[in-house]
Design an enzyme around this catalytic site. Structure first.
Site, PDB file in Angstrom:
ATOM      1  N   TYR A   1       3.253   2.166 -33.995  1.00 57.57           N
ATOM      2  CA  TYR A   1       4.192   0.928 -33.340  1.00 57.57           C
ATOM      3  C   TYR A   1       3.587  -0.222 -33.144  1.00 57.57           C
ATOM      4  O   TYR A   1       2.069  -0.301 -33.681  1.00 57.57           O
ATOM      5  CB  TYR A   1       4.253   1.565 -31.863  1.00 57.57           C
ATOM      6  CG  TYR A   1       3.131   1.350 -30.817  1.00 57.57           C
ATOM      7  CD1 TYR A   1       2.025   2.135 -30.507  1.00 57.57           C
ATOM      8  CD2 TYR A   1       3.124   0.180 -29.966  1.00 57.57           C
ATOM      9  CE1 TYR A   1       1.005   1.943 -29.884  1.00 57.57           C
ATOM     10  CE2 TYR A   1       2.323   0.045 -29.027  1.00 57.57           C
ATOM     11  CZ  TYR A   1       1.093   0.924 -29.069  1.00 57.57           C
ATOM     12  OH  TYR A   1       0.010   0.695 -27.974  1.00 57.57           O
TER      13      TYR A   1
ATOM     14  N   ARG B   1       0.222  -5.304 -40.263  1.00 48.66           N
ATOM     15  CA  ARG B   1      -0.472  -4.277 -39.512  1.00 48.66           C
ATOM     16  C   ARG B   1       0.387  -2.880 -39.373  1.00 48.66           C
ATOM     17  O   ARG B   1      -0.183  -1.830 -39.359  1.00 48.66           O
ATOM     18  CB  ARG B   1      -1.044  -4.593 -37.979  1.00 48.66           C
ATOM     19  CG  ARG B   1      -1.790  -3.591 -37.428  1.00 48.66           C
ATOM     20  CD  ARG B   1      -2.624  -4.310 -36.144  1.00 48.66           C
ATOM     21  NE  ARG B   1      -1.731  -4.461 -35.264  1.00 48.66           N
ATOM     22  CZ  ARG B   1      -2.155  -5.073 -33.929  1.00 48.66           C
ATOM     23  NH1 ARG B   1      -3.414  -5.265 -33.826  1.00 48.66           N
ATOM     24  NH2 ARG B   1      -1.162  -5.171 -32.952  1.00 48.66           N
TER      25      ARG B   1
ATOM     26  N   LYS C   1      -2.355   2.276 -35.393  1.00 47.75           N
ATOM     27  CA  LYS C   1      -2.046   1.743 -34.130  1.00 47.75           C
ATOM     28  C   LYS C   1      -0.695   2.822 -33.689  1.00 47.75           C
ATOM     29  O   LYS C   1       0.483   3.004 -34.014  1.00 47.75           O
ATOM     30  CB  LYS C   1      -1.186   0.603 -34.094  1.00 47.75           C
ATOM     31  CG  LYS C   1      -1.064   0.167 -32.584  1.00 47.75           C
ATOM     32  CD  LYS C   1      -1.324  -1.410 -32.463  1.00 47.75           C
ATOM     33  CE  LYS C   1      -0.833  -1.991 -31.371  1.00 47.75           C
ATOM     34  NZ  LYS C   1      -1.256  -1.306 -29.949  1.00 47.75           N
TER      35      LYS C   1
ATOM     36  N   GLU D   1     -13.599  -1.396 -27.063  1.00 47.03           N
ATOM     37  CA  GLU D   1     -12.514  -2.134 -26.443  1.00 47.03           C
ATOM     38  C   GLU D   1     -12.133  -1.735 -25.213  1.00 47.03           C
ATOM     39  O   GLU D   1     -12.363  -0.785 -24.746  1.00 47.03           O
ATOM     40  CB  GLU D   1     -11.493  -2.340 -27.443  1.00 47.03           C
ATOM     41  CG  GLU D   1     -10.961  -0.789 -27.895  1.00 47.03           C
ATOM     42  CD  GLU D   1      -9.979  -0.771 -28.985  1.00 47.03           C
ATOM     43  OE1 GLU D   1      -9.467  -1.741 -29.232  1.00 47.03           O
ATOM     44  OE2 GLU D   1      -9.672   0.035 -29.446  1.00 47.03           O
TER      45      GLU D   1
HETATM   46  N1  PDD Z   1      -2.008  -3.075 -27.359  1.00 50.60           N
HETATM   47  N2  PDD Z   1      -6.991  -2.686 -28.519  1.00 50.60           N
HETATM   48  C1  PDD Z   1      -5.831  -1.529 -28.429  1.00 50.60           C
HETATM   49  C2  PDD Z   1      -6.126  -0.289 -28.351  1.00 50.60           C
HETATM   50  C3  PDD Z   1      -4.585  -1.879 -28.289  1.00 50.60           C
HETATM   51  O1  PDD Z   1      -3.420  -1.004 -28.016  1.00 50.60           O
HETATM   52  C4  PDD Z   1      -4.233  -3.188 -28.309  1.00 50.60           C
HETATM   53  C5  PDD Z   1      -2.876  -3.642 -28.144  1.00 50.60           C
HETATM   54  C6  PDD Z   1      -5.226  -4.161 -28.347  1.00 50.60           C
HETATM   55  C7  PDD Z   1      -4.894  -5.795 -28.834  1.00 50.60           C
HETATM   56  O2  PDD Z   1      -4.391  -5.990 -29.914  1.00 50.60           O
HETATM   57  P1  PDD Z   1      -3.249  -7.203 -30.095  1.00 50.60           P
HETATM   58  O3  PDD Z   1      -3.889  -8.382 -29.901  1.00 50.60           O
HETATM   59  O4  PDD Z   1      -2.799  -6.936 -31.631  1.00 50.60           O
HETATM   60  O5  PDD Z   1      -2.214  -6.952 -29.181  1.00 50.60           O
HETATM   61  C8  PDD Z   1      -6.727  -3.705 -28.635  1.00 50.60           C
HETATM   62  C9  PDD Z   1      -0.693  -3.553 -27.174  1.00 50.60           C
HETATM   63  C10 PDD Z   1      -0.512  -4.715 -26.390  1.00 50.60           C
HETATM   64  C11 PDD Z   1       0.100  -2.377 -26.619  1.00 50.60           C
HETATM   65  O6  PDD Z   1      -0.415  -1.162 -26.372  1.00 50.60           O
HETATM   66  O7  PDD Z   1       1.317  -2.329 -26.265  1.00 50.60           O
END
Ligand code: PDD
Length: 296
Positions: free
Chosen positions: A33, A52, A151, A184
């Site tokens: 996703y 991505r 993801k 993270e």
């Molecule tokens: N999550 N690390 C993890 C494990 C994440 O799931 C996310 C993003 C990020 C930050 O990525 P980005 O800057 O590309 O949003 C880092 C999204 C917001 C979600 O799970 O909905």
């Protein structure tokens, strides 16, 4: 206005957007996703998110059932159907319907879903005062076991850390990797300032290379802020002068506490957030200036 969801080939009322119990996304978390933010009708950094998405798909051997222009059309169709200009969009692609068994070949067609909701801003008090974090005892999945660049729909590792955060009355949890280095948050990337240097765990520590993270890194470099991507320990974080997390929906969120260590909302987060907003505005006007567009 009613709420509409994009399911496979088109927009349907949300109440009719149903996926089979045999969907391997449901049975095995087999899917991927992306979460995106829409500002004034424009999906921010859409190409980066779709890139991505394609990388995640390719890492699990999944064929996204639309090409990039088709995905863009579907996204904007969903936004239009819901009359949304400031939104949160989640695009999910699962392996699809198939009999029980791990073999992806059991599924003939991936399931393609777009959910768009009005974006409800985080309370401004959080940006003013910061959120609280804990360092979870749940470790981040070994990157050799499950590549964090995927993801994936499989979020149990992060959910366990989130449960720890909730039990400790904290907003977000930071996970350490198997070596004990910072990685993270459950849905965010981590930054802190130490001795004037902006620090963030390197991608090699086993993190998702967040799109917001990459933008913030670029903004810091452009502003002449010294940056260090590397391996860090909890003690580095506790001893920081300021801490913040980043993601697509929070943008840059200051942190007031990590376990027992307290922080004041610092000027680096403030400066970068101002620049981030500037970047968003520039992007939105540029996209709108590109002539006949999907969002009109
Ligand atoms: N999550 N690390 C993890 C494990 C994440 O799931 C996310 C993003 C990020 C930050 O990525 P980005 O800057 O590309 O949003 C880092 C999204 C917001 C979600 O799970 O909905």
């Amino acid at each position: 206005m009613g709420h509409f969801v994009y399911l496979n080939d088109g927009v349907v009322p949300a109440a009719e957007a149903k996926v089979s119990v045999f969907d391997h996304g449901f049975l095995y978390g087999d899917g991927i996703y992306e979460t995106m933010r829409v500002y004034d009708g424009v999906v921010f950094l859409l190409d980066e998110h779709l890139q991505r998405l394609c990388r995640s798909a390719s890492l699990i051997g999944l064929d996204v059932p639309k090409d990039i222009p088709g995905i863009k059309r579907a996204l904007y169709e969903t936004l239009r159907a819901n009359g949304l200009r400031n939104a949160y969009v989640r695009l999910t692609v699962s392996r699809g319907y198939g009999q029980i068994g791990l073999d992806p070949g059991l599924c003939k067609e991936p399931t393609f879903v777009i959910i768009a909701n009005e974006f409800k801003p985080y309370p401004s008090a959080l940006y003013e005062n910061g959120i609280s974090l804990i360092i979870a005892s749940t470790r981040r999945n070994l990157k050799e076991a499950l590549d964090p660049q995927i993801k994936s729909l499989n979020f149990l590792n992060n959910i366990l850390a989130k449960i720890e955060a909730q039990r400790a009355d904290a907003y977000e949890a930071v996970l350490l990797n198997a070596a004990g280095h910072l990685t993270e948050g459950t849905i965010s990337n981590l930054f802190f300032v130490k001795e004037g240097v902006l620090c963030t765990p390197a991608v090699e520590c086993g993190i998702l290379d967040g799109i917001t993270r990459a933008l913030v890194v670029g903004l810091a470099v452009r502003s002449g802020i010294e940056l260090r991507e590397g391996e860090f320990l909890p003690g580095d974080l506790y001893g920081a002068s300021e801490v913040f997390v980043t993601n697509t929906t929070m943008e840059i969120m200051p942190v007031s506490r990590v376990d027992a260590a307290r922080f004041t909302v610092g000027h680096v987060a403030g400066l970068l957030h101002t620049q981030y907003r500037h970047e968003v505005n520039g992007y939105v006007s540029e996209k709108k200036g590109e002539g006949p567009s999907l969002w009109q």
